[in-house]
Motif scaffolding. Structure first.
Motif, PDB file in Angstrom:
ATOM      1  N   TYR A  33       3.449   7.268   4.592  1.00  0.00           N
ATOM      2  CA  TYR A  33       3.262   6.228   3.581  1.00  0.00           C
ATOM      3  C   TYR A  33       3.313   6.751   2.140  1.00  0.00           C
ATOM      4  O   TYR A  33       3.182   5.964   1.205  1.00  0.00           O
ATOM      5  N   ASN A  34       3.485   8.053   1.963  1.00  0.00           N
ATOM      6  CA  ASN A  34       3.483   8.621   0.614  1.00  0.00           C
ATOM      7  C   ASN A  34       4.770   9.399   0.390  1.00  0.00           C
ATOM      8  O   ASN A  34       4.768  10.618   0.237  1.00  0.00           O
ATOM      9  N   ASN A  58       2.856   4.390  -1.162  1.00  0.00           N
ATOM     10  CA  ASN A  58       2.781   5.270  -2.336  1.00  0.00           C
ATOM     11  C   ASN A  58       1.577   4.954  -3.223  1.00  0.00           C
ATOM     12  O   ASN A  58       1.661   4.945  -4.456  1.00  0.00           O
ATOM     13  N   SER A  59       0.451   4.684  -2.598  1.00  0.00           N
ATOM     14  CA  SER A  59      -0.784   4.445  -3.340  1.00  0.00           C
ATOM     15  C   SER A  59      -1.940   5.112  -2.611  1.00  0.00           C
ATOM     16  O   SER A  59      -1.881   5.350  -1.398  1.00  0.00           O
ATOM     17  N   PHE A  60      -2.985   5.388  -3.336  1.00  0.00           N
ATOM     18  CA  PHE A  60      -4.161   6.008  -2.727  1.00  0.00           C
ATOM     19  C   PHE A  60      -4.868   5.067  -1.760  1.00  0.00           C
ATOM     20  O   PHE A  60      -5.527   5.512  -0.811  1.00  0.00           O
ATOM     21  N   HIS A  61      -4.726   3.763  -1.964  1.00  0.00           N
ATOM     22  CA  HIS A  61      -5.442   2.784  -1.135  1.00  0.00           C
ATOM     23  C   HIS A  61      -4.994   2.814   0.329  1.00  0.00           C
ATOM     24  O   HIS A  61      -5.729   2.345   1.198  1.00  0.00           O
ATOM     25  N   LEU A 112       0.805  -1.224   0.000  1.00  0.00           N
ATOM     26  CA  LEU A 112       0.000   0.000   0.000  1.00  0.00           C
ATOM     27  C   LEU A 112       0.835   1.269   0.000  1.00  0.00           C
ATOM     28  O   LEU A 112       0.277   2.377  -0.049  1.00  0.00           O
ATOM     29  N   HIS A 160       3.236  11.695  -4.734  1.00  0.00           N
ATOM     30  CA  HIS A 160       2.246  11.665  -5.811  1.00  0.00           C
ATOM     31  C   HIS A 160       0.820  11.808  -5.295  1.00  0.00           C
ATOM     32  O   HIS A 160      -0.063  12.234  -6.039  1.00  0.00           O
ATOM     33  N   TRP A 161       0.593  11.425  -4.042  1.00  0.00           N
ATOM     34  CA  TRP A 161      -0.756  11.475  -3.475  1.00  0.00           C
ATOM     35  C   TRP A 161      -0.804  12.418  -2.277  1.00  0.00           C
ATOM     36  O   TRP A 161      -1.492  12.164  -1.295  1.00  0.00           O
TER      37      TRP A 161
END
Length: 298
Positions: free
Chosen positions: A220-221, A142-145, A140, A225-226
């Motif tokens: 976590y990002n 670097n993801s939007f989830h 999870l 990017h998010w």
């Protein structure tokens, strides 16, 4: 009617006056910091450094807001924040509501153990490092989830929703089962429509939490990017507070030369707070009622 019931006693009048005075004083203490920040955000930065600004700007200036709107990243961050609130709130309310309903099914033998296990998570946590390792293993990062999957289930929200659902007539569920409805169908067709007040209150709690969250974005990002609106504004504020960053960007020679960290900090607070302030009055009754839902047994 007896006149003694129509005329208030002296003690009652004194209590009413003291109660109104206390509430007015309490309201002023709550509202003043917000108005003070609003005045600072609309004041010239160099003039604000002198201090002495309370409820009204001394020298009007929109440089702080103009600086924030100078880059397009602000709008992309705002869009990601809105998307996070919508997705995170919807999934959390629906999943936690289903969990709350399962914990109230009387013929489900494992409901008490399940509720106990979730209650333990409120007092016992694995810690930051194990949680980060779990997020990495789940892919999870670097993801939007990562914004909505870890918040699917919430033990505190489950308790509030389960307390409300326990007061619903059991005959509704029994008749639906006799007609052949399964538990999932009962949840969507019966539980949700008659439990809208508690669902709305939990939606307020969850949306405010998602809107104000920023630490998990930083954690976590890492690629950015998010980035949400809150994280972008935080980075912007850190850049302005750093003299070298300001010098490198040559802000001192630009039209934002009167900008100061004091006014920008106030403007950032306004931008983050105002959406919640505008939405909250429409959902206030659910927000207040959600704390006590299910406390009174019918």
């Amino acid at each position: 009617m007896n006149s003694s019931f129509q005329k208030k006693s002296l003690g009652s009048k004194i209590f009413d006056i003291a109660n109104v005075g206390f509430m007015l004083l309490f309201s002023v203490l709550m509202i003043y910091p917000f108005l003070n920040l609003l005045a600072l955000s609309l004041n010239d930065g160099a003039d604000a450094a002198r201090g002495g600004i309370f409820l009204w700007p001394r020298m009007f200036s929109f440089d702080a807001y103009s600086f924030m709107l100078h880059e397009n990243k602000l709008f992309s961050g705002f869009g990601i924040s809105i998307l996070r609130v919508l997705v995170g709130t919807t999934t959390c309310v629906m999943a936690t509501g289903l969990l709350a309903y399962l914990s109230t099914i009387r013929h489900f033998s494992g409901r008490r153990l399940m509720r106990l296990l979730f209650l333990m998570t409120m007092y016992i946590s694995g810690g930051l490092i194990p949680t980060y390792m779990l997020i990495v293993k789940l892919g999870l990062i670097n993801s939007f989830h990562v914004y909505w999957i870890p918040s699917l289930l919430n033990a505190y929200y489950m308790l509030i929703m389960a307390s409300y659902m326990q007061n619903l007539p059991e005959s509704l569920f029994e008749s639906a089962r006799i007609d052949g409805a399964n538990e999932l169908g009962i949840y969507f067709r019966i539980v949700i429509p008659i439990s809208l007040p508690v669902f709305a209150s939990i939606a307020v709690f969850s949306s405010v939490g998602h809107w104000n969250s920023w630490f998990d974005v930083v954690l976590y990002n890492s690629n950015g990017h998010w980035d949400t609106l809150q994280v972008y504004l935080r980075k912007l504020l850190l850049e302005v507070e750093s003299f070298e960053e300001i010098k490198n960007q040559q802000i001192a020679q630009s039209k934002f030369r009167t900008l100061s960290p004091v006014t920008l900090r106030a403007a950032v607070t306004m931008v983050v707070t105002l959406p919640i302030v505008f939405i909250y009055p429409f959902l206030q009754k659910y927000f207040v009622g959600g704390i006590t839902l299910g406390a009174v047994k019918g």
